[in-house]
Design a protein around this motif. Structure first.
Motif, PDB file in Angstrom:
ATOM      1  N   GLU A  12       8.611 -36.072  98.043  1.00  0.00           N
ATOM      2  CA  GLU A  12       7.509 -35.782  98.043  1.00  0.00           C
ATOM      3  C   GLU A  12       7.417 -33.963  97.767  1.00  0.00           C
ATOM      4  N   ALA A  13       8.221 -33.406  98.330  1.00  0.00           N
ATOM      5  CA  ALA A  13       8.298 -31.727  98.428  1.00  0.00           C
ATOM      6  C   ALA A  13       8.674 -31.533  96.913  1.00  0.00           C
ATOM      7  N   ALA A  14       9.753 -32.220  96.308  1.00  0.00           N
ATOM      8  CA  ALA A  14      10.190 -32.055  94.685  1.00  0.00           C
ATOM      9  C   ALA A  14       9.151 -32.317  93.939  1.00  0.00           C
ATOM     10  N   ALA A  15       8.428 -33.348  94.355  1.00  0.00           N
ATOM     11  CA  ALA A  15       7.442 -33.780  93.168  1.00  0.00           C
ATOM     12  C   ALA A  15       6.014 -32.523  93.153  1.00  0.00           C
ATOM     13  N   ALA A  16       6.084 -32.071  94.397  1.00  0.00           N
ATOM     14  CA  ALA A  16       4.953 -31.097  94.410  1.00  0.00           C
ATOM     15  C   ALA A  16       5.503 -29.783  93.619  1.00  0.00           C
ATOM     16  N   PHE A  17       6.707 -29.552  93.985  1.00  0.00           N
ATOM     17  CA  PHE A  17       7.291 -28.252  93.342  1.00  0.00           C
ATOM     18  C   PHE A  17       7.333 -28.390  91.802  1.00  0.00           C
ATOM     19  N   LEU A  18       7.914 -29.649  91.236  1.00  0.00           N
ATOM     20  CA  LEU A  18       7.826 -29.713  89.936  1.00  0.00           C
ATOM     21  C   LEU A  18       6.676 -29.837  89.250  1.00  0.00           C
ATOM     22  N   GLN A  19       5.448 -30.367  89.871  1.00  0.00           N
ATOM     23  CA  GLN A  19       4.112 -30.126  89.564  1.00  0.00           C
ATOM     24  C   GLN A  19       3.595 -28.710  89.354  1.00  0.00           C
ATOM     25  N   LYS A  20       3.884 -27.978  90.239  1.00  0.00           N
ATOM     26  CA  LYS A  20       3.528 -26.611  90.269  1.00  0.00           C
ATOM     27  C   LYS A  20       4.253 -25.953  89.112  1.00  0.00           C
ATOM     28  N   GLN A  21       5.280 -26.603  88.669  1.00  0.00           N
ATOM     29  CA  GLN A  21       6.041 -25.768  87.463  1.00  0.00           C
ATOM     30  C   GLN A  21       5.445 -26.254  86.344  1.00  0.00           C
TER      31      GLN A  21
END
Length: 113
Positions: A12-21
């Motif tokens: 979930e943290a990785a998905a949120a980070f990548l979406q912010k990118q």
């Protein structure tokens, strides 16, 4: 917290980070007889298959080291199957990324293999 809960939390943290990118999340935890892909995203024209790994510290090895040749082959085979069943053209540009967490530190490797 068990391993699955920990894994889900970091996915979930990785998905949120990548979406912010600027990437668009298409699917999480795609499973097939070939294996599993944690995150499938879109980055412009690219389809991005992402493996997420976590280690509390480096004492048992670092998360990015866990994506060995055997794991890479399973991810590639699963990605091919995903594209086949979703009828995604073979000439679609693809990339394989790895997001590793060591403790609270995140490392994103684009086009890791």
């Amino acid at each position: 917290m068990n391993k699955r809960e920990t894994g889900s939390r970091y996915e979930e943290a990785a998905a949120a980070f990548l979406q912010k990118q600027g990437l668009t999340l298409l699917e999480k935890n795609f499973r097939s007889r070939f294996g599993e892909i944690d995150l499938i995203l879109k980055d412009g024209a690219y389809l991005v298959f992402t493996e997420v790994k976590y280690r509390a510290d480096g004492s048992l090895g670092y998360p990015l080291e866990a994506v060995d040749l055997r794991k890479q082959k399973r991810i590639r085979d699963t990605a091919r199957y995903f594209m086949y069943i979703r009828k995604i053209p073979e000439d679609t540009p693809c990339r394989f990324d790895v997001v590793g967490f060591t403790g609270g530190d995140l490392q994103w490797i684009l086009d890791a293999f």
